[in-house]
Enzyme design. Structure first.
Site, PDB file in Angstrom:
ATOM      1  N   TYR A 132      38.574  46.700  53.570  1.00 23.86           N
ATOM      2  CA  TYR A 132      38.929  47.213  52.259  1.00 23.86           C
ATOM      3  C   TYR A 132      37.724  47.044  51.343  1.00 23.86           C
ATOM      4  CZ  TYR A 132      41.433  48.358  48.061  1.00 23.86           C
ATOM      5  OH  TYR A 132      41.838  48.978  46.905  1.00 23.86           O
ATOM      6  N   GLN A 193      48.924  50.480  48.697  1.00 26.15           N
ATOM      7  CA  GLN A 193      49.243  51.568  49.639  1.00 26.15           C
ATOM      8  C   GLN A 193      48.204  51.654  50.759  1.00 26.15           C
ATOM      9  OE1 GLN A 193      48.639  51.898  46.400  1.00 26.15           O
ATOM     10  NE2 GLN A 193      47.290  53.614  45.933  1.00 26.15           N
ATOM     11  N   ASN A 216      41.950  43.846  44.165  1.00 26.13           N
ATOM     12  CA  ASN A 216      42.624  43.328  42.969  1.00 26.13           C
ATOM     13  C   ASN A 216      43.930  42.625  43.342  1.00 26.13           C
ATOM     14  OD1 ASN A 216      44.526  45.309  43.485  1.00 26.13           O
ATOM     15  ND2 ASN A 216      43.749  46.727  41.948  1.00 26.13           N
ATOM     16  N   GLN A 261      26.513  35.425  37.966  1.00 25.26           N
ATOM     17  CA  GLN A 261      27.904  35.219  38.330  1.00 25.26           C
ATOM     18  C   GLN A 261      28.815  35.730  37.226  1.00 25.26           C
ATOM     19  OE1 GLN A 261      28.264  34.317  41.328  1.00 25.26           O
ATOM     20  NE2 GLN A 261      30.403  34.852  41.088  1.00 25.26           N
ATOM     21  N   HIS A 264      30.091  39.435  36.711  1.00 24.24           N
ATOM     22  CA  HIS A 264      31.111  40.076  37.560  1.00 24.24           C
ATOM     23  C   HIS A 264      32.376  40.400  36.773  1.00 24.24           C
ATOM     24  CE1 HIS A 264      29.569  40.352  41.574  1.00 24.24           C
ATOM     25  NE2 HIS A 264      29.104  39.124  41.534  1.00 24.24           N
ATOM     26  N   GLU A 329      32.564  28.402  45.456  1.00 23.40           N
ATOM     27  CA  GLU A 329      32.247  29.548  46.310  1.00 23.40           C
ATOM     28  C   GLU A 329      30.731  29.604  46.559  1.00 23.40           C
ATOM     29  OE1 GLU A 329      32.832  33.247  44.312  1.00 23.40           O
ATOM     30  OE2 GLU A 329      32.731  34.444  46.156  1.00 23.40           O
ATOM     31  N   HIS A 330      29.957  29.617  45.476  1.00 21.23           N
ATOM     32  CA  HIS A 330      28.489  29.615  45.568  1.00 21.23           C
ATOM     33  C   HIS A 330      27.977  28.306  45.002  1.00 21.23           C
ATOM     34  CE1 HIS A 330      29.597  33.939  44.929  1.00 21.23           C
ATOM     35  NE2 HIS A 330      28.766  34.117  45.926  1.00 21.23           N
ATOM     36  N   ASP A 363      23.695  37.484  47.994  1.00 26.16           N
ATOM     37  CA  ASP A 363      24.683  38.536  47.761  1.00 26.16           C
ATOM     38  C   ASP A 363      24.309  39.823  48.479  1.00 26.16           C
ATOM     39  OD1 ASP A 363      26.241  36.966  46.161  1.00 26.16           O
ATOM     40  OD2 ASP A 363      25.409  37.698  44.274  1.00 26.16           O
ATOM     41  N   HIS A 422      61.975  24.031  82.014  1.00 26.22           N
ATOM     42  CA  HIS A 422      60.548  23.704  82.007  1.00 26.22           C
ATOM     43  C   HIS A 422      60.252  22.669  83.101  1.00 26.22           C
ATOM     44  CE1 HIS A 422      60.577  25.580  78.015  1.00 26.22           C
ATOM     45  NE2 HIS A 422      59.276  25.455  77.940  1.00 26.22           N
TER      46      HIS A 422
END
Lengths: 432, 432
Positions: A132, A193, A216, A261, A264, A329-330, A363, A422
């Site tokens: 995606y 969708q 999103n 950063q 964004h 994250e970074h 990045d 078993h």
């Protein structure tokens, strides 16, 4: 001061830090209901529902679902149409990303135990992966490379890309990146969708085995709901950077790294940790001086004011402890001897070491993936990688000799759990 | 005939197979609402809510949350109290599981590119893992070993176990297994409230980084909802076995292997594929003869009648193709030359090769994990393993030389995405 100033030694610091970094991905019931409805519709009505939602949410009306596909010729055309500079940069980035990710390939393994039983694990690629790629407001060709190349390195047979194209707008850099990364099929679909179409399949869109890539809140909610029917990579929150400085890096560089950063989105989080108060003031001055020149100054300002912080720490060890708590994250280790700190880092999506390693290099083109765990989830998630597109099967082949020992153990344990079929299936293989 | 008889060459076979194997983990809205309420309550009221739900759902009333913890002394006491035979079997199984899982340990790696940039991945264990062990109707000490040992091998610091104990009943084999596997803390909590306590933490139960292990629909729904806040392993459906036979294995053995899956629960699925019609009749005869002697005959009968099948295939290749389509949890290759078929297997949780390798050996003590992907999810999920308890951080250290090339590429790509702070943070590191 644009960014709030904190001191790790002040009273109440821990709570302030908690409040600053709290991010509740609120269980939004309205979003949940919408997504559930979209999933149900696509699952039961396929293409027809996909066309309706694409018209409704992306203002893209087409005659048939086949028109939602962008063919390989169009991808090649995009690749020819972009500037030589762009094409060269995309190809260099792709080459480096591919080289790095090849180090992540896992191999099948086997061994035999003393009794001659064969044990191992067979590792194989996923057959079909869905990636995606966000479109609309922001189009990211780099995300195409970062999502598709690990799948390709893993040996995935079919890479299907979904990218929304509001009002039919297509981004040539995105399509060119898809051509370079070896994407097999591209559909101009987005939102819940698109996730539904990839998870359930429609007459036109093939059902995939796993869906990766950021999106999103609708995309994230849909991914969580289809998890189990297909694999997913992770749930993405707002992006974050945490910079640990010893005061030796050019303050302008650090200011710009924080901006990179913050630009964004307003919810992005940029935090600077340093034991040197004077240096923090220098960075603050750089921020004040550089901010007005920035194209995305409004977003940067909102992010830094709302969620940013400069924290004076006792020393570098204190800074590392705070970083481990936040599991960023970074993480930039903008210090003179980053290799000394590296083993102390417990949790981080990606670690950028030394003054020259700006996050932006990672990045785009250093090699490692830029799809990274956010909101403290680097405590348990990893960067997107080749391992996301490989899976394992256990392999066991018992010898007649081996089963004499194993069968007895299995029999005792199975009877202990009252699972007598078993037990008997093991016992039948025993010699008298 | 107890099990339905199909032929892969008959008209409509594909659809029959789809219907037979369909398993909709129905989005049960009532379950969803209950779980959402439990998660909200535990998250906001902690121990108090945990005590209420444990009293309500497990009929276990205790004075304080501390009473929900089973201390290490009680675990050791359980280990001393079980029979020598049980203890020996648990210890042998643990030893073999540990040895197998050590092969899964992943190591950090690094390399330098031509420009002297350092690139790599730092691999580290999760700090705190929660393992969920079902209790109540069925208690499975083997599940304790299978969940805890991979975490321990990975180097997880704290392994927290949740096991419901309805009306306070504790199973000594389960506690003994926890002692052997090195579980750090045990809480007698279950259901969605246990998942919530592990995900959010309470005054008494520590918040963990990841929750693994199978459970009922409430546990599975809760795990899906907290995914992202913590890691989870997979979403488990009913257990399945698919046996491919060439007709050379003792039919009684195969019948008992099918039983061993079917005895788990009425929804378990056992399917036998074989090109030899006469052999299928022999297995059917074995089933009819052996079933009446089985302790769990009613469950086995319901499972085999409701969801079982014997399928005559054209040949072994056809059987493998059907198996790849179903991506079974457990796959027995009960054939004379299983190693020839192995490379053709695309999807399976665990592959049991040759006549001696009954699934039950793998369930208990062969070494590989018995927590496996169900409902076709071996297309993208792997067996629970050490890799579930390790995570990765990308490592990048650019040299001054290296940044001269990378910075230009990043600048071009960042400007192509209109992220100019990204571009400038790279450009600043360039020599003029």
């Amino acid at each position: 001061m644009l960014m709030r100033q904190l001191d790790s030694q002040q009273t109440g610091f821990d709570q302030m830090l908690d409040e600053l970094t709290a991010w509740e991905d609120e269980l939004d019931l309205a979003v949940n209901d919408t997504v559930r409805r979209v999933l149900g519709d696509i699952s039961s009505r396929g293409d027809a529902a996909l066309l309706e939602y694409t018209a409704q949410f992306d203002q893209l009306e087409v005659a048939s679902a086949a028109d939602l596909e962008v063919d390989q010729q169009r991808l090649r055309q995009a690749l020819e149409s972009i500037t030589a500079e762009h094409r060269d940069a995309l190809e260099q980035a792709a080459e480096r990303i591919r080289e790095y990710h090849q180090h992540q390939l896992q191999e099948s393994w086997q061994y035999r135990d003393a009794a001659g039983n064969l044990l191992g694990q067979q590792i194989s690629p996923l057959q079909c992966a869905g990636i995606y790629v966000p479109g609309g407001k922001a189009s990211y060709p780099s995300s195409v490379l970062m999502n598709a190349i690990p799948a390709q390195v893993a040996g995935v047979e079919q890479i299907i890309m979904a990218v929304p194209s509001p009002r039919g707008a297509l981004n040539d850099l995105v399509l060119a990146a898809a051509a370079i990364a070896g994407v097999d099929r591209v559909f101009t679909i987005g939102g819940a969708q698109a996730v539904a179409a990839l998870a359930y399949g429609t007459e036109t869109v093939p059902a995939v085995d796993k869906i990766v890539g950021p999106g999103n809140i609708y995309v994230a909610t849909a991914k969580r709901m289809v998890f189990g029917r297909v694999g997913i990579d992770m749930i993405a929150g707002p992006s974050e950077i945490l910079v640990i400085c010893d005061g030796s890096t050019n303050p302008d560089w650090v200011a710009m790294d924080l901006f990179s950063q913050a630009e964004h989105d307003e919810n992005a989080q940029a935090i600077l940790l340093c034991p040197d108060e004077q240096y923090l003031s220098q960075v603050a001055a750089s921020i004040n001086r550089l901010l007005p020149e920035m194209e995305r100054a409004d977003i940067i300002r909102a992010s830094l004011e709302g969620r940013g912080a400069m924290i004076r720490t006792r020393d570098l060890a204190d800074a590392v402890a705070i970083s481990n708590r936040l599991a960023p994250e970074h993480l930039e280790l903008s210090v003179q001897d980053p290799e000394q700190l590296l083993p102390e880092i417990r949790h981080a999506g990606a670690i950028f070491m030394g003054p020259y390693t700006s996050e932006s290099l990672g990045d785009y083109c250093a090699g490692p993936n830029h799809v990274l765990p956010t909101s403290r989830s680097s405590r348990f998630f990893s960067p997107l990688g080749v391992y996301d597109f490989q899976k394992r099967s256990s392999v066991i082949m018992c010898s007649e000799e081996g089963v004499q020992q194993l069968g007895k153990v299995a029999s005792v344990l199975a009877r202990g759990e009252s699972l007598t079929a078993h037990a008997r299936s093991a016992e039948m293989r025993l010699r008298d």
